[in-house]
Design an enzyme around this catalytic site. Structure first.
Site, PDB file in Angstrom:
ATOM      1  CG  HIS A  40     -16.495  -5.645  14.226  1.00  0.00           C
ATOM      2  ND1 HIS A  40     -17.144  -4.432  12.815  1.00  0.00           N
ATOM      3  CD2 HIS A  40     -16.493  -5.949  14.190  1.00  0.00           C
ATOM      4  CE1 HIS A  40     -16.240  -5.801  12.261  1.00  0.00           C
ATOM      5  NE2 HIS A  40     -16.342  -6.737  13.006  1.00  0.00           N
ATOM      6  CB  SER A  90     -23.511  -6.066  10.359  1.00  0.00           C
ATOM      7  OG  SER A  90     -22.261  -6.583  10.317  1.00  0.00           O
ATOM      8  CE  LYS A 129     -25.794 -14.231   1.466  1.00  0.00           C
ATOM      9  NZ  LYS A 129     -26.867 -14.308   1.660  1.00  0.00           N
ATOM     10  CG  ASP A 130     -18.394 -11.251   1.798  1.00  0.00           C
ATOM     11  OD1 ASP A 130     -19.156 -11.163   1.751  1.00  0.00           O
ATOM     12  OD2 ASP A 130     -17.717 -11.006   3.527  1.00  0.00           O
ATOM     13  CD  GLU A 146     -12.383   7.183 -16.348  1.00  0.00           C
ATOM     14  OE1 GLU A 146     -12.486   7.863 -17.777  1.00  0.00           O
ATOM     15  OE2 GLU A 146     -11.972   6.001 -16.135  1.00  0.00           O
TER      16      GLU A 146
END
Lengths: 425, 188, 283
Positions: A219, A223, A247-248, A291
């Site tokens: 911040h 971004s 959008k998220d 994994e």
């Protein structure tokens, strides 16, 4: 956030006014992920994956806390307690499969998040700290995932613990004492199982803390965005809420769709059958593999087959595996190109799509396969490229490449894209 | 380029009446809520007793070896269960008491099965704060009413397991049970 | 400085990997690895059309009951079913009384303690017991089976690649070793206590062929003929159930979840377009 045009939080009623005075948490959230955080207006769907990683972590924490209510970290009953969860606990199978596949979802999302950062140059100034904290989260995730995989106390759990702690045994002189110290014994047993459980419970909350720092550091400059051009004016940004929450939302829905498909219809697809055999110190599985999310690093580990002077191949493999991750910390100083986004870097883009991505995929494939001569040979070439890409090629590209012209502003880039998409306007 | 305030106002739908586009936003948010609740339910339900615990919620007790005047302690739902073979004197003592002077009025008849008055089956859990009363095992004190005596706070139960003195509010609980044969009780 | 250091480290790792690769390739050409018997003779499990295959497949209760019968009469002589309780058989369609009978008539008894003497003893199993194991411990299991302890079968179909197909293929895959095997890999021929089976990882397993003849198990009225093939399928289905008893609930919940999430996804896309509509328009 530093942009002067950011919306200011205005408490709407007496209660929120009171709260704002005593504990301005709503204001904090408003400025962090609410309408008070201006975000570049041109973020594409790759920018969803940060939020998705947060969602995945929450899934893991919630399902993990519940599993811990039923799990017993003791060598003779650990495996049986997992089966108890799968068979007798109400919705236990759901919670356990969610945790198991949630780990995979977390890594899928975080890998895409990392590669987003690699392609769009998000690691470059002024966001180096964001990148570094992200890598710290990644390292913590790897440790957490590894220790979590040991807990069901199946064959792969046991032998994974043995092999991975064995890596520390490769360190000269202090290696073996360190391995014994890590395990609290000479082989994985109750002591190891209990400390892994304790740390597996603790580390996710450490991750949560580092995520707060990660977002805090983000911040300060704000971004990044697909053009890599910094925000210049108010019209370059939109408030996070409602634009990016919406959008998220699309991203989160898609995430859960993939997650649900995996969880309900192929819950063991990404797992190893051997982990349904209880741990047996007397017999080793034919093919010990970690994994899937560790496969590329495992391939690098196995790629070193020849001693270098006095350094044994095993130690070289361990050093290279750690180097493969640690070198990412130096990325801001290795890639000195002033242009951030891969969009405007023709040479960088070629090496990214035709070099790095295939290299990682091949390494992943090799890491998951039985180590035959052919597989080792392929992984040696791929691993050689991996190191060359970051340590040699990236710095060179930055010197020789002529970037394409950058747009003057984010808005200009959006308008240009709009014009090509909808020529009628 | 509209200002941000106008934008969010449009998105919020303040411009007279609910429009179709706002409906979609509300629907999406409601679906998220419904989804969250339907996931939360199993996550809450997992704390309820699991299948193996529920399966052990019934116990069979063979009472053939209990002589009159004796009692056994066994386990039902991980709690003590008293099975007591009453002597005729004990039955008489219990029946002599008039229910009007009891704190929790019940007759011995109501607390036993028809024709099986000599078998008193109760939980070994004091109704005060859950201690295990004395009086079931040989040699334990039975309190002044000859039944059970709770050492924690001095509650005394009579030969029908009814509270007679002390802080306990209720008689010793009689679980659900049935005789599957003359000598076998199935509890739960 | 960082870039010079990185260049040297990169040169070292990449260079040494290429040297190692060259040495590996050279060795490979000079002395290519000998082919192994497993590589040439091991077979992938056969595909069986089980009722529980596919995203909506469910168990066939009658088949599971037949599989339980095969397990009880054949497998349970040597194999345990550690994580399954008698009460779980309710899911196969048995009622409480039937489960009690199955437990009472089980070929092995449950370990217990003599209430008078405290000595270890056994008793008839009850519904809440786990299926009693044929051997009291692993040492006993080894001693009775030429040092090869029969594994627990509760999770077998999840513990092997191929799952139920693998169990079926293994049970029906016993055969005489091919002549070619004897010619090329005499060391891989079955020994005195092992048996050739191309579906087993190293081709020779200690377990002798368990399902030998058609009709080895007598099925009840209306059941298919108990051929070896049928019995193998039934017990493979049963062992899939023991490994994944919640398969049906899982798929049902999954179907609901995916449909719900598809609608939710559509709504989210709608809400997203909605909220961004003015942004796009003003762009």
């Amino acid at each position: 956030m530093s942009f002067p045009w950011a919306n200011e939080y205005k408490p709407s009623n007496a209660f929120t006014r009171y709260l704002d005075e005593k504990l301005p948490l709503p204001r904090f959230v408003y400025n962090a992920v609410g309408a008070g955080y201006p975000v570049p207006r041109n973020l594409n769907y790759f920018w969803n994956f940060g939020v998705l990683a947060g969602v995945a972590l929450m899934v893991q924490i919630v399902s993990g806390i519940i599993l811990a209510m039923h799990y017993a970290a003791e060598g003779t009953v650990a495996f049986a307690s997992v089966e108890h969860i799968m068979r007798d606990v109400n919705a236990g199978w759901f919670i356990r499969y969610a945790h198991m596949n949630g780990a995979s979802m977390f890594f899928i999302v975080v890998y895409i998040h990392i590669f987003r950062g690699l392609f769009y140059g998000s690691y470059k100034p002024p966001r180096e700290m964001v990148w570094h904290l992200g890598l710290v989260i990644f390292l913590l995730m790897m440790a957490t995932a590894f220790m979590g995989y040991v807990l069901p106390w199946g064959q792969m759990s046991f032998w994974g613990a043995k092999v991975i702690t064995g890596l520390f045994g490769a360190i000269p002189l202090v290696g073996e004492p360190i391995q014994t110290w890590l395990l609290g014994g000479f082989a994985p047993d109750n002591a190891a199982l209990n400390r892994f459980f304790s740390l597996h419970y603790l580390l996710p909350f450490v991750i949560l803390g580092v995520i707060v720092l990660h977002i805090w550091a983000l911040h300060i400059p704000g971004s990044s965005n697909p053009t890599g051009v910094e925000v210049k004016s108010e019209q370059d940004t939109v408030p996070f809420h409602p634009y990016y929450t919406a959008k998220d939302g699309v991203g989160v829905a898609a995430f859960f769709l993939v997650f649900a498909t995996l969880l309900f219809f192929a819950p063991n697809f990404l797992g190893e059958p051997d982990n349904y055999i209880p741990a047996n110190p007397m017999s080793t599985p034919a093919n010990i593999v970690p994994e899937w999310y560790f496969w590329p690093f495992y391939a690098i580990l196995r790629a070193f087959t020849v001693d270098f002077l006095f350094i044994p191949a095993k130690l070289l493999g361990v050093l290279a595996m750690f180097a493969a991750i640690l070198l990412l910390f130096f990325l801001p100083w290795l890639d000195t190109s002033a242009v951030r986004s891969g969009h405007y870097r023709p040479l960088f883009r070629k090496f990214f799509w035709f070099g790095l991505i295939p290299c990682i995929v091949v390494l992943g494939y090799c890491g998951g396969s039985h180590a035959t001569d052919g597989i080792v040979l392929i992984s040696q070439f791929a691993a050689a490229y991996y190191f060359a890409h970051f340590l040699i090629i990236l710095p060179l590209i930055a010197r020789v490449e002529t970037p394409k012209p950058l747009p003057n502003s984010i808005t200009e880039a959006v308008l240009a894209q709009h014009a090509t998409l909808q020529p009628a306007e | 380029m509209a200002s941000l305030k106008e934008d969010s106002a449009t998105a919020g739908g303040d411009q007279g009446g609910v429009r179709r586009r706002d409906f979609i936003n509300v629907a999406a948010a409601s679906f998220a809520g419904v989804g969250a609740v339907s996931v939360a339910l199993p996550l809450i339900n997992q704390m309820n007793p699991s299948a193996d615990v529920l399966a052990e919620a019934s116990t069979e007790v063979d009472v053939s070896a209990i002589a009159p005047g004796q009692a056994i302690k066994t386990i039902f739902r991980k709690q003590p269960l008293f099975v007591r073979h009453l002597t005729p004197e004990e039955i008489a003592a219990a029946e002599k008491v008039s229910t009007s002077e009891l704190r929790d009025p019940q007759t011995l008849e109501e607390r036993t099965k028809a024709g099986k008055k000599q078998w008193l089956v109760t939980m070994g859990v004091c109704t005060h704060l859950g201690c295990v009363p004395l009086g079931a095992a040989a040699g334990e004190i039975k309190g002044e009413f000859g039944g059970y005596f709770c050492p924690c706070h001095g509650s005394s139960y009579d030969t029908a397991g009814r509270i007679r003195k002390g802080p306990a509010p209720k008689n010793l609980m009689v679980p659900e049970y049935a005789f599957t044969s003359d000598t076998v009780i199935k509890v739960g | 400085m960082i870039r010079i250091g990185a260049f040297l480290v990169g040169l070292f790792f990449s260079g040494w990997l290429l040297v190692s690769a060259a040495m590996g390739a050279f060795n490979f050409v000079k002395s290519p690895p000998a082919p192994t018997a497993e590589h040439e003779f091991h077979k992938k499990p056969k595909d069986v059309d089980f009722s529980f295959n596919g995203p909506l497949g469910t168990y066939d209760r009658a088949q599971l009951q037949r599989g339980l019968q095969v397990f009880r009469e054949v497998c349970s002589a040597c194999h345990s079913l550690h994580y399954v309780s008698f009460r779980d058989f309710a899911a196969l369609g048995y009622n409480e009384a039937q489960i009690k009978t199955i437990a009472q008539e089980w070929p092995t008894e449950a370990p217990s303690i003599n209430p008078e003497t405290g000595e270890a003893t056994t008793r008839k199993p009850i519904a809440t017991d786990k299926i009693p194991a044929p051997y009291p411990n692993e040492v006993a299991a080894r001693a009775a089976n030429n040092n090869a302890a029969p594994p627990d079968l509760s999770l077998m179909t999840k513990a092997r690649h191929g799952g139920a197909n693998y169990v079926y293929s293994l049970l029906t895959g016993y055969q005489n070793p091919p002549a070619e095997l004897k010619k090329k890999f005499p060391d891989s021929m079955p020994g005195k206590t092992t048996h050739y089976n191309p579906y087993f990882a190293n081709l020779n397993l200690a377990m002798p062929r368990p399902l030998n003849t058609d009709g080895q198990v007598t099925y009840g009225e209306g059941a298919p003929k108990p051929t070896v093939d049928q019995m193998a399928k039934d017990v493979a289905a049963f062992l899939t159930w023991t490994a994944e008893p919640k398969l049906e609930q899982r798929k049902r919940a999954g179907t609901a979840a995916v449909i719900f999430l598809l609608v939710f996804f559509g709504l989210c896309v709608g809400a997203y377009k909605n909220i961004w509509a003015d942004k796009k328009a003003h762009a």
